[in-house]
Design a protein around this motif. Sequence first.
Motif, short mmCIF file in Angstrom:
data_model
loop_
_atom_site.label_atom_id
_atom_site.label_comp_id
_atom_site.label_asym_id
_atom_site.label_seq_id
_atom_site.Cartn_x
_atom_site.Cartn_y
_atom_site.Cartn_z
N MET A 294 0.82 -1.21 0.00
CA MET A 294 0.00 0.00 0.00
C MET A 294 0.85 1.26 0.00
SD MET A 294 -3.03 -0.76 -0.46
CE MET A 294 -3.60 0.92 -0.27
N LEU A 295 2.02 1.19 0.67
CA LEU A 295 2.93 2.33 0.63
C LEU A 295 3.45 2.56 -0.78
CD1 LEU A 295 5.08 2.05 3.91
CD2 LEU A 295 3.52 3.90 3.25
N VAL A 296 3.73 1.47 -1.48
CA VAL A 296 4.19 1.60 -2.87
C VAL A 296 3.11 2.23 -3.73
CG1 VAL A 296 4.88 0.32 -4.93
CG2 VAL A 296 5.83 -0.30 -2.70
N VAL A 297 1.86 1.76 -3.55
CA VAL A 297 0.75 2.32 -4.32
C VAL A 297 0.59 3.81 -4.02
CG1 VAL A 297 -1.76 2.27 -4.62
CG2 VAL A 297 -0.47 0.13 -4.49
N SER A 298 0.70 4.19 -2.75
CA SER A 298 0.60 5.61 -2.40
C SER A 298 1.74 6.42 -3.02
CB SER A 298 0.60 5.78 -0.88
OG SER A 298 -0.50 5.13 -0.29
N GLY A 299 2.93 5.82 -3.06
CA GLY A 299 4.08 6.50 -3.64
C GLY A 299 3.95 6.75 -5.13
N LEU A 300 3.06 6.01 -5.79
CA LEU A 300 2.85 6.22 -7.22
C LEU A 300 2.29 7.60 -7.52
CD1 LEU A 300 1.36 2.77 -8.28
CD2 LEU A 300 3.61 3.68 -8.84
N ALA A 301 1.65 8.22 -6.52
CA ALA A 301 1.14 9.58 -6.71
C ALA A 301 2.26 10.55 -7.06
CB ALA A 301 0.42 10.05 -5.44
N ILE A 302 3.46 10.30 -6.53
CA ILE A 302 4.62 11.11 -6.88
C ILE A 302 5.33 10.52 -8.09
CG2 ILE A 302 6.87 11.95 -6.09
CD1 ILE A 302 5.79 11.93 -3.25
N ALA A 303 5.50 9.21 -8.11
CA ALA A 303 6.24 8.57 -9.19
C ALA A 303 5.62 8.81 -10.56
CB ALA A 303 6.34 7.06 -8.93
N LEU A 304 4.30 8.92 -10.63
CA LEU A 304 3.63 9.14 -11.90
C LEU A 304 4.06 10.44 -12.56
CD1 LEU A 304 -0.07 7.99 -11.34
CD2 LEU A 304 1.51 7.15 -13.08
N PHE A 305 4.40 11.43 -11.75
CA PHE A 305 4.70 12.74 -12.30
C PHE A 305 6.20 13.01 -12.46
CE2 PHE A 305 0.66 13.22 -9.89
CZ PHE A 305 -0.16 13.23 -11.02
N ILE A 306 7.02 12.03 -12.13
CA ILE A 306 8.46 12.24 -12.23
C ILE A 306 8.89 12.48 -13.67
CG2 ILE A 306 10.63 10.93 -12.11
CD1 ILE A 306 9.87 10.04 -9.34
N THR A 307 8.24 11.81 -14.62
CA THR A 307 8.59 11.98 -16.03
C THR A 307 7.48 12.65 -16.83
OG1 THR A 307 7.80 9.75 -16.51
CG2 THR A 307 10.14 10.00 -16.05
N GLN A 308 6.56 13.35 -16.15
CA GLN A 308 5.36 13.84 -16.82
C GLN A 308 5.63 14.94 -17.85
OE1 GLN A 308 3.58 17.00 -16.33
NE2 GLN A 308 5.22 17.86 -15.10
N GLY A 309 6.79 15.55 -17.89
CA GLY A 309 7.06 16.62 -18.84
C GLY A 309 7.06 16.19 -20.29
N PHE A 310 6.96 14.88 -20.59
CA PHE A 310 6.93 14.44 -21.98
C PHE A 310 5.73 15.02 -22.74
CE2 PHE A 310 4.80 11.07 -19.55
CZ PHE A 310 3.57 11.01 -20.19
#
Length: 473
Positions: free
Chosen positions: A215-231
Amino acid sequence: MTDTLRPVETAAASPDVPAPPESRTLKRSIGVVGGTLLTLSCVTPASTLFVVVPDLFGSLGTATALTIAIGSLLCVAVAFCYSELGTLVPSAGGEYAMVSTMAGRLAGWLVFVLSLLVVMIVPPVIAMGTADYLEPVLHLDPSPAGAGVMLLATLAGLLDLRANAWITGVFLVLEVIAAAVVAVLGFAHAERGPGSLVSMEVGGAGGGTDPVTAMLVVSGLAIALFITQGFSTAVYLSEELENPRRNVARTVLATLAISTVIILVPVVAITFGASDLAELTGGDIGAMVAAWSDSAVGTFVSLCVALAIVNAGIVMVIQNSRVLFASARDKAWPAPVNGLFARLGRFGSPWVATLAVGVPGAVLCYVDLDTLYGVTGVSVTGMYLLVAVAALLSRRGARRHAHAWRMPLWPAVPLLLIAVLAYILTQQEPSHLLLTGGIAAVATLYWALYLRPRRDTRWLVTVPQDVHEPAGP
């Protein structure tokens, strides 16, 4: 109601009579390489590595690389949606042009408002980080330093786009070198092996070890999703890319792949090279680099990151000014405002729109940072959600046979994104949801009271037609 795109008219017959805003188009002057350089600079992978990733190390420890890898896979789905929609609707309006075309004018207007929030907030937020990385050579207050970076980026944004591609390309090389230095040093001083990437441990209180749950990993996806979002910047540049129906998808996917490698490889190296779990959880990458080498190398890396932030500021101002330019050409505002935002300068850039993005950005450097982060997170998530809905609707009727790049695994890809992004929205702070929702409500009133009653003369989404583009499949 879904709108039909209106082709942009040719230039005014007389040079003494300025073309109306909706007839003005940007010059196609860059290919895949130039577009990728500009888009990668907006992703600013080095800044992400040194600013965003440390927060993930603090909460996820050795599971950070795994979380970023999962987030990157989800970003592939986002990139597929952007690539298909960007080739169907190659407009400087980006998300709002795509969503207006596929999901209707009101949905497109709300996406525009969300994107406007992002384009006004993200550049100053990143710019304020400059002071931290200039610390080894110069002590600066974050707010004035960020304001200075914003004004510098605004001046650069007034130049020709091809010139900016080379400027940002040079800066990009430096930030890739910084990321490479971190990766080489981390692997060279490895304290643990590949098994640590799935050991799921984080430093706890009193020097202990705590497990990282799923669940911590799933919550961390909220940040991870936007790490490369500038594409997504490639879509904003689609009106200036040569042969957009081929090069938009290439630029989007190439940028995502390259930026993921630039970020993920050093993260793995840091996970291997940290002396212990407490140091990894602390996330002080600069201190790790200094321990692995010497202070001179640490200073070099910090300065490269500072340059990367300036680089990102330039690209974001370029991207964001195109959003305002396109909204004026599509008559989103009263006539005098449309005329101002649609003006092009001697270098072919929308100079009034560039100033309208850059100068307020300098002022926002003095606003509370937590509020800026929160509103940006909600806005980006909501914008991606609406883009996924538009991608789900992109093959209705005649569009099923339109000449465009097509994503694999449709409609499963946009359906998955809608579910994931809806979950992310539920995890945001209520105050940030209320603030962003209030802005969206005001925007809806503007739509209902001003734009909708003038539907024949206002908010006319246009897509420029290039005479060199093929007319069909």
